[in-house]
Design a protein around this motif. Structure first.
Motif, PDB file in Angstrom:
ATOM      1  N   VAL A  27     -30.672 -10.223 -26.295  1.00  0.00           N
ATOM      2  CA  VAL A  27     -32.208 -10.451 -25.893  1.00  0.00           C
ATOM      3  C   VAL A  27     -32.166 -10.016 -24.210  1.00  0.00           C
ATOM      4  O   VAL A  27     -31.380 -10.779 -23.422  1.00  0.00           O
ATOM      5  N   TYR A  28     -33.210  -9.100 -23.522  1.00  0.00           N
ATOM      6  CA  TYR A  28     -33.396  -8.750 -22.748  1.00  0.00           C
ATOM      7  C   TYR A  28     -34.900  -8.130 -22.342  1.00  0.00           C
ATOM      8  O   TYR A  28     -35.489  -8.034 -23.656  1.00  0.00           O
ATOM      9  N   GLN A  29     -35.208  -8.735 -21.344  1.00  0.00           N
ATOM     10  CA  GLN A  29     -36.439  -8.433 -20.758  1.00  0.00           C
ATOM     11  C   GLN A  29     -37.106  -7.089 -19.727  1.00  0.00           C
ATOM     12  O   GLN A  29     -35.270  -6.809 -19.270  1.00  0.00           O
ATOM     13  N   VAL A  30     -37.164  -6.499 -19.757  1.00  0.00           N
ATOM     14  CA  VAL A  30     -38.043  -5.154 -19.255  1.00  0.00           C
ATOM     15  C   VAL A  30     -39.140  -5.377 -18.570  1.00  0.00           C
ATOM     16  O   VAL A  30     -40.645  -5.359 -19.279  1.00  0.00           O
ATOM     17  N   GLN A  31     -39.651  -5.551 -17.065  1.00  0.00           N
ATOM     18  CA  GLN A  31     -40.657  -5.239 -16.212  1.00  0.00           C
ATOM     19  C   GLN A  31     -41.285  -4.168 -16.491  1.00  0.00           C
ATOM     20  O   GLN A  31     -41.281  -3.344 -16.543  1.00  0.00           O
ATOM     21  N   THR A  32     -42.418  -4.751 -16.480  1.00  0.00           N
ATOM     22  CA  THR A  32     -43.537  -3.656 -16.587  1.00  0.00           C
ATOM     23  C   THR A  32     -44.584  -3.835 -15.413  1.00  0.00           C
ATOM     24  O   THR A  32     -44.554  -4.759 -14.895  1.00  0.00           O
ATOM     25  N   GLN A  33     -45.975  -2.728 -15.589  1.00  0.00           N
ATOM     26  CA  GLN A  33     -46.802  -3.021 -14.978  1.00  0.00           C
ATOM     27  C   GLN A  33     -48.075  -4.284 -15.519  1.00  0.00           C
ATOM     28  O   GLN A  33     -48.738  -4.936 -14.559  1.00  0.00           O
ATOM     29  N   LYS A  34     -47.799  -4.717 -16.767  1.00  0.00           N
ATOM     30  CA  LYS A  34     -48.620  -5.717 -17.026  1.00  0.00           C
ATOM     31  C   LYS A  34     -47.536  -7.422 -17.185  1.00  0.00           C
ATOM     32  O   LYS A  34     -46.789  -7.520 -16.257  1.00  0.00           O
ATOM     33  N   ALA A  35     -48.474  -8.453 -16.987  1.00  0.00           N
ATOM     34  CA  ALA A  35     -48.815  -9.592 -16.421  1.00  0.00           C
ATOM     35  C   ALA A  35     -47.301 -10.159 -17.407  1.00  0.00           C
ATOM     36  O   ALA A  35     -45.909 -10.641 -16.826  1.00  0.00           O
ATOM     37  N   ASN A  36     -46.792  -9.516 -18.756  1.00  0.00           N
ATOM     38  CA  ASN A  36     -46.348  -9.832 -19.301  1.00  0.00           C
ATOM     39  C   ASN A  36     -45.002  -8.832 -19.495  1.00  0.00           C
ATOM     40  O   ASN A  36     -45.394  -7.770 -20.367  1.00  0.00           O
ATOM     41  N   PRO A  37     -43.293  -9.221 -19.245  1.00  0.00           N
ATOM     42  CA  PRO A  37     -42.235  -8.124 -19.888  1.00  0.00           C
ATOM     43  C   PRO A  37     -42.251  -7.755 -21.170  1.00  0.00           C
ATOM     44  O   PRO A  37     -42.572  -8.983 -22.061  1.00  0.00           O
ATOM     45  N   LEU A  38     -41.710  -6.709 -21.111  1.00  0.00           N
ATOM     46  CA  LEU A  38     -41.358  -6.647 -22.416  1.00  0.00           C
ATOM     47  C   LEU A  38     -39.933  -7.192 -22.883  1.00  0.00           C
ATOM     48  O   LEU A  38     -39.101  -7.401 -21.905  1.00  0.00           O
ATOM     49  N   ILE A  39     -39.681  -8.006 -23.908  1.00  0.00           N
ATOM     50  CA  ILE A  39     -38.882  -8.493 -24.708  1.00  0.00           C
ATOM     51  C   ILE A  39     -37.940  -7.810 -25.780  1.00  0.00           C
ATOM     52  O   ILE A  39     -38.661  -7.429 -26.398  1.00  0.00           O
ATOM     53  N   VAL A  40     -36.741  -6.726 -25.398  1.00  0.00           N
ATOM     54  CA  VAL A  40     -35.933  -6.000 -26.461  1.00  0.00           C
ATOM     55  C   VAL A  40     -34.928  -7.333 -27.323  1.00  0.00           C
ATOM     56  O   VAL A  40     -34.641  -7.926 -26.320  1.00  0.00           O
ATOM     57  N   ALA A  41     -35.039  -7.024 -28.554  1.00  0.00           N
ATOM     58  CA  ALA A  41     -34.128  -7.912 -29.252  1.00  0.00           C
ATOM     59  C   ALA A  41     -33.340  -7.125 -30.374  1.00  0.00           C
ATOM     60  O   ALA A  41     -33.957  -5.986 -31.251  1.00  0.00           O
ATOM     61  N   LYS A  42     -32.038  -7.597 -30.223  1.00  0.00           N
ATOM     62  CA  LYS A  42     -31.064  -7.711 -31.188  1.00  0.00           C
ATOM     63  C   LYS A  42     -31.305  -8.216 -32.937  1.00  0.00           C
ATOM     64  O   LYS A  42     -30.523  -8.980 -32.320  1.00  0.00           O
ATOM     65  N   VAL A  43     -31.385  -8.109 -33.660  1.00  0.00           N
ATOM     66  CA  VAL A  43     -31.730  -8.618 -34.920  1.00  0.00           C
ATOM     67  C   VAL A  43     -30.627  -8.864 -35.538  1.00  0.00           C
ATOM     68  O   VAL A  43     -29.313  -7.516 -35.411  1.00  0.00           O
ATOM     69  N   ASN A  44     -29.673  -9.309 -36.165  1.00  0.00           N
ATOM     70  CA  ASN A  44     -28.475  -9.545 -36.473  1.00  0.00           C
ATOM     71  C   ASN A  44     -27.910  -8.898 -37.848  1.00  0.00           C
ATOM     72  O   ASN A  44     -26.726  -8.464 -38.011  1.00  0.00           O
ATOM     73  N   ASN A  45     -29.345  -8.495 -38.214  1.00  0.00           N
ATOM     74  CA  ASN A  45     -28.441  -7.647 -39.960  1.00  0.00           C
ATOM     75  C   ASN A  45     -29.786  -6.861 -39.513  1.00  0.00           C
ATOM     76  O   ASN A  45     -31.183  -6.686 -39.564  1.00  0.00           O
ATOM     77  N   TRP A  46     -29.847  -5.505 -40.699  1.00  0.00           N
ATOM     78  CA  TRP A  46     -30.495  -4.589 -40.627  1.00  0.00           C
ATOM     79  C   TRP A  46     -32.031  -5.366 -41.602  1.00  0.00           C
ATOM     80  O   TRP A  46     -33.024  -5.119 -41.287  1.00  0.00           O
ATOM     81  N   GLN A  47     -32.001  -6.414 -42.803  1.00  0.00           N
ATOM     82  CA  GLN A  47     -32.218  -6.578 -43.523  1.00  0.00           C
ATOM     83  C   GLN A  47     -33.819  -7.655 -43.046  1.00  0.00           C
ATOM     84  O   GLN A  47     -34.987  -7.787 -43.245  1.00  0.00           O
ATOM     85  N   LYS A  48     -33.094  -8.316 -42.348  1.00  0.00           N
ATOM     86  CA  LYS A  48     -34.335  -8.876 -41.066  1.00  0.00           C
ATOM     87  C   LYS A  48     -34.800  -8.518 -40.932  1.00  0.00           C
ATOM     88  O   LYS A  48     -36.408  -8.865 -40.781  1.00  0.00           O
ATOM     89  N   LYS A  49     -34.287  -7.403 -39.984  1.00  0.00           N
ATOM     90  CA  LYS A  49     -35.317  -6.171 -38.575  1.00  0.00           C
ATOM     91  C   LYS A  49     -36.359  -5.576 -39.581  1.00  0.00           C
ATOM     92  O   LYS A  49     -37.399  -5.836 -39.695  1.00  0.00           O
ATOM     93  N   MET A  50     -35.743  -5.183 -40.867  1.00  0.00           N
ATOM     94  CA  MET A  50     -37.214  -4.758 -41.707  1.00  0.00           C
ATOM     95  C   MET A  50     -38.289  -5.704 -42.713  1.00  0.00           C
ATOM     96  O   MET A  50     -39.235  -5.661 -42.585  1.00  0.00           O
ATOM     97  N   LEU A  51     -38.220  -6.942 -42.604  1.00  0.00           N
ATOM     98  CA  LEU A  51     -38.247  -8.159 -43.100  1.00  0.00           C
ATOM     99  C   LEU A  51     -39.600  -8.614 -41.486  1.00  0.00           C
ATOM    100  O   LEU A  51     -40.446  -8.400 -41.993  1.00  0.00           O
ATOM    101  N   ILE A  52     -39.356  -8.705 -40.724  1.00  0.00           N
ATOM    102  CA  ILE A  52     -39.843  -8.862 -39.183  1.00  0.00           C
ATOM    103  C   ILE A  52     -40.944  -7.788 -39.313  1.00  0.00           C
ATOM    104  O   ILE A  52     -42.468  -7.927 -39.185  1.00  0.00           O
TER     105      ILE A  52
END
Length: 241
Positions: free
Chosen positions: A139-164
């Motif tokens: 997981v890592y954050q990406v700063q933006t002009q908005k109040a809250n930064p973006l959070i980029v997260a890598k899910v441990n498998n494809w099936q879980k990612k599709m469920l999300i």
């Protein structure tokens, strides 16, 4: 014959000689002027012929240079086409690599964090509000002009990612939302699909944008970025925008 007869004969003979002998005559001034003009015209003609010959030689050189120039332009154009094809091939390769790397990634927007324990907070958010218990590899954050930064997260498998992605509808009405971690090219495609969806809705058609495709009146279409047209799924039929 007497001396008198001899004199008479000589006199008559002299007359005849004077009458029939050719006389030396000088050309008139008009004839001289005409002759001078003729010579001048001839000289001018010779000069023009020489100039014309020079011009023809120059034209021949120009044509030769122009042909070489055209060949050079043609060669440059062919080289540019080859370079564009190579560049496009490299872009496609980079796109494939980036897609593979981001395949299991999700982007969480609007989630409040204090910059600490981001991974645990993201997993808790997905479990409680999205309804998917999952382990995030990174997981890592990406700063933006908005109040809250973006959070980029890598899910441990494809099936879980599709469920999300399926369950993200549970966030409807909240400030947080989830989307795919897309490449620049994929992001441009999604923007184009949203624009097409707005145009179709304005024509009272149903349009739903999904990942890299759009559903219009129940039919699925994909965007072809090279030809910049919609392509019907399965039948590969092209649509007019």
């Amino acid at each position: 014959m007497s001396d008198c007869d001899t004199d008479d004969y000589s006199t008559e003979d002299g007359k005849r000689k004077r009458e029939y002998s050719p006389r030396e005559t000088r050309p008139s001034k008009k004839a001289q002027r005409t002759h001078t003009k003729k010579i001048s015209i001839q000289n001018d003609m010779e000069e023009l012929k020489s100039m014309l010959k020079t011009v023809m030689q120059d034209v021949k050189h120009i044509k030769t240079d122009q042909k070489a120039y055209q060949e050079e332009i043609r060669s440059i154009r062919e080289e540019n086409v080859k370079m564009r094809e190579k560049l496009l091939a490299l872009e496609r390769k980079v796109e494939r690599i980036e897609k593979k790397e981001r395949k299991n990634n999700i982007v969480i927007k609007g989630l409040e964090t204090d910059g600490t324990n981001i991974k645990e907070k993201a997993e808790e958010f997905l479990k409680k509000l999205v309804g998917v218990e999952v382990r995030l590899e990174s997981v890592y954050q990406v700063q933006t002009q908005k109040a809250n930064p973006l959070i980029v997260a890598k899910v441990n498998n494809w099936q879980k990612k599709m469920l999300i992605m399926k369950n993200k509808k549970n966030l409807k009405g909240r400030k947080e939302f989830i989307e795919d971690d897309m490449t620049n090219m994929a992001r441009e495609t999604q923007w184009k699909l949203r624009q097409i969806a707005r145009e179709n809705r304005a024509m009272r058609k149903t349009a739903k944008v999904m990942y890299q495709k759009i559903i219009i009146d129940g039919e699925g279409w994909k965007w072809n970025p090279e030809d910049e047209v919609l392509v019907r799924e399965k039948t590969d039929e092209r649509a007019k925008n």
